[in-house]
Design a protein around this motif. Structure first.
Motif, PDB file in Angstrom:
ATOM      1  N   THR A 134       0.833  -1.206   0.000  1.00 34.99           N
ATOM      2  CA  THR A 134       0.000   0.000   0.000  1.00 34.99           C
ATOM      3  C   THR A 134       0.864   1.251   0.000  1.00 34.99           C
ATOM      4  O   THR A 134       0.573   2.222  -0.710  1.00 34.99           O
ATOM      5  CB  THR A 134      -0.934  -0.005   1.222  1.00 34.99           C
ATOM      6  N   ASN A 135       1.942   1.230   0.777  1.00 32.05           N
ATOM      7  CA  ASN A 135       2.866   2.368   0.783  1.00 32.05           C
ATOM      8  C   ASN A 135       3.617   2.485  -0.546  1.00 32.05           C
ATOM      9  O   ASN A 135       3.832   3.596  -1.047  1.00 32.05           O
ATOM     10  CB  ASN A 135       3.860   2.219   1.936  1.00 32.05           C
ATOM     11  N   LYS A 161       1.394   4.071  -3.108  1.00 37.81           N
ATOM     12  CA  LYS A 161       1.298   5.509  -2.883  1.00 37.81           C
ATOM     13  C   LYS A 161       2.539   6.217  -3.432  1.00 37.81           C
ATOM     14  O   LYS A 161       2.437   7.229  -4.142  1.00 37.81           O
ATOM     15  CB  LYS A 161       1.143   5.801  -1.394  1.00 37.81           C
ATOM     16  N   ASP A 162       3.725   5.678  -3.122  1.00 36.23           N
ATOM     17  CA  ASP A 162       4.972   6.307  -3.549  1.00 36.23           C
ATOM     18  C   ASP A 162       5.138   6.293  -5.066  1.00 36.23           C
ATOM     19  O   ASP A 162       5.696   7.226  -5.649  1.00 36.23           O
ATOM     20  CB  ASP A 162       6.162   5.617  -2.893  1.00 36.23           C
ATOM     21  N   ASN A 190       2.578   6.137  -7.165  1.00 33.62           N
ATOM     22  CA  ASN A 190       1.345   6.672  -7.765  1.00 33.62           C
ATOM     23  C   ASN A 190       0.612   5.645  -8.612  1.00 33.62           C
ATOM     24  O   ASN A 190      -0.116   5.993  -9.541  1.00 33.62           O
ATOM     25  CB  ASN A 190       1.645   7.923  -8.613  1.00 33.62           C
ATOM     26  N   ALA A 240      -3.960   2.367  -7.922  1.00 33.39           N
ATOM     27  CA  ALA A 240      -4.854   2.973  -6.934  1.00 33.39           C
ATOM     28  C   ALA A 240      -5.433   1.861  -6.060  1.00 33.39           C
ATOM     29  O   ALA A 240      -6.014   0.908  -6.567  1.00 33.39           O
ATOM     30  CB  ALA A 240      -5.969   3.734  -7.634  1.00 33.39           C
ATOM     31  N   ARG A 299       0.718   9.662   5.333  1.00 30.95           N
ATOM     32  CA  ARG A 299      -0.449  10.466   4.987  1.00 30.95           C
ATOM     33  C   ARG A 299      -0.963  10.073   3.605  1.00 30.95           C
ATOM     34  O   ARG A 299      -0.180   9.756   2.718  1.00 30.95           O
ATOM     35  CB  ARG A 299      -0.101  11.955   5.009  1.00 30.95           C
ATOM     36  N   GLY A 300      -2.258  10.096   3.441  1.00 29.63           N
ATOM     37  CA  GLY A 300      -2.840   9.833   2.138  1.00 29.63           C
ATOM     38  C   GLY A 300      -3.027   8.367   1.805  1.00 29.63           C
ATOM     39  O   GLY A 300      -3.470   8.047   0.694  1.00 29.63           O
ATOM     40  N   LEU A 301      -2.719   7.479   2.735  1.00 28.34           N
ATOM     41  CA  LEU A 301      -2.960   6.061   2.484  1.00 28.34           C
ATOM     42  C   LEU A 301      -4.455   5.767   2.539  1.00 28.34           C
ATOM     43  O   LEU A 301      -5.226   6.492   3.169  1.00 28.34           O
ATOM     44  CB  LEU A 301      -2.222   5.205   3.504  1.00 28.34           C
ATOM     45  N   PRO A 302      -4.892   4.685   1.902  1.00 24.78           N
ATOM     46  CA  PRO A 302      -6.318   4.356   1.924  1.00 24.78           C
ATOM     47  C   PRO A 302      -6.772   3.898   3.307  1.00 24.78           C
ATOM     48  O   PRO A 302      -5.945   3.520   4.153  1.00 24.78           O
ATOM     49  CB  PRO A 302      -6.425   3.218   0.902  1.00 24.78           C
ATOM     50  N   VAL A 321      -5.182   9.049   8.475  1.00 23.51           N
ATOM     51  CA  VAL A 321      -5.756   7.944   7.706  1.00 23.51           C
ATOM     52  C   VAL A 321      -6.953   7.388   8.480  1.00 23.51           C
ATOM     53  O   VAL A 321      -6.917   7.244   9.704  1.00 23.51           O
ATOM     54  CB  VAL A 321      -4.708   6.827   7.476  1.00 23.51           C
TER      55      VAL A 321
END
Length: 313
Positions: A164-165, A168-169, A171, A174, A236-239, A267
């Motif tokens: 998941t990280n 995010k890194d 992009n 999704a 920050r910004g993780l689902p 989160v």
């Protein structure tokens, strides 16, 4: 609190069986010996065994379809537990089937490469490649690109948190939700209170954890977020996440610490500790009622998350 009666019964059964600990066996023998009482397996719509391209070799996956599959169904890519050394597509069938039925989603179970034959970060790269492939080939799986979750238990929970990280890194892809069942999040850090207090007598022992670690990681390996997701500086910004822990689990504290780290970063997190039970209790849902309750909670949380997403047309 005291042990849940069904959990106590299972521990007594394991003790009476007198089987050698996994760390006393060669990895291949340990894989053959690793079996948890899953109970009867739920029927689903259909099951497909196939492979997808991996970083170095084809990755076997098992795809579970719900009875009422839609052209654009939600999906969870699931990573099994087993200390990165044992476990396979068969060992976690009950979890995958239950999630498929409760969340009415497609579940893609990933048979990533195992240690010590394939040490860190082979499993990480396989798991990332799997969810990326599902995302890029969503129609091939009858899956909605906007509604793909990841999840896993124990070592699989570790991999789900890491992936998941990574997503995010990078992009991509999704990911709309993360299901972390008693995840290992702090591999080389100072042992927590739960690792000390629950080191013996509660199914997952200190000796087994050390063996898993030594099989997975090269001697002298530096700790990194790809090993220990608790080390990610910015989450920050993780689902949204559901994190489930167990009272008598050595991994309890690090799972809860990771949930707090997510929550502190804004989160959306639901954390549930199941008192009176042990590591792996969800895999033993056929005989431990708390495991069945945790499966119901997990599938419901998935379904709720999927319903919040915009369905692809």
């Amino acid at each position: 609190m005291s042990l849940d009666p069904q959990t106590k019964m299972i521990l007594e059964f394991f003790a009476a069986a007198g089987a050698p600990p996994l760390e006393a066996l060669a990895p291949e023998m340990a894989r053959q010996a690793f079996a948890l009482p899953q109970g009867d397996l739920e029927p689903v719509g259909r099951v497909e065994n196939r492979t997808i391209p991996g970083p170095e070799s084809e990755i076997p996956v098992r795809v579970y379809y719900p009875k009422e599959v839609q052209p654009y169904s939600p999906a969870i890519v699931y990573y099994h537990g087993g200390g990165w050394v044992v476990g396979n597509l068969d060992s976690h069938e009950n979890i995958c089937r239950a999630l498929t039925n409760i969340a009415n989603c497609v579940t893609i179970s990933v048979d990533y490469r195992l240690a010590p034959e394939h040490k860190f970060p082979a499993a990480v790269y396989d798991c990332y490649a799997a969810v990326e492939y599902v995302y890029d080939h969503a129609e091939e799986f009858q899956v909605d690109q906007n509604r793909i979750a990841v999840g896993g238990d124990s070592a699989g929970g570790n991999l789900a948190a890491v992936i998941t990280n990574m997503a995010k890194d990078k992009n991509k892809p999704a990911i709309c939700f993360q299901l972390l069942l008693y995840p290992a999040t702090n591999i080389l850090g100072t042992p927590s209170a739960s690792k000390v207090d629950n080191a013996e007598g509660y199914f997952l022992t200190q000796g087994t954890m050390e063996w898993f670690r030594d099989c997975y990681i090269n001697a002298g390996e530096e700790d990194t977020p790809l090993l220990s997701p608790i080390l990610y500086e910015d989450v920050r910004g993780l689902p949204p996440a559901l994190v489930i822990t167990a009272e008598y689990d050595p991994l309890r504290d690090e799972g809860e610490e990771y949930a707090k780290k997510l929550a502190d970063a804004g989160v959306e997190v639901e954390l549930t500790r199941y008192d009176g039970t042990i590591h792996g209790f969800i895999s033993m849902a056929g005989v431990i009622g708390l495991g069945k309750a945790a499966l119901e909670q997990s599938g419901t949380a998935l379904k709720k998350s999927f319903n919040k997403q915009t369905i692809k047309k």
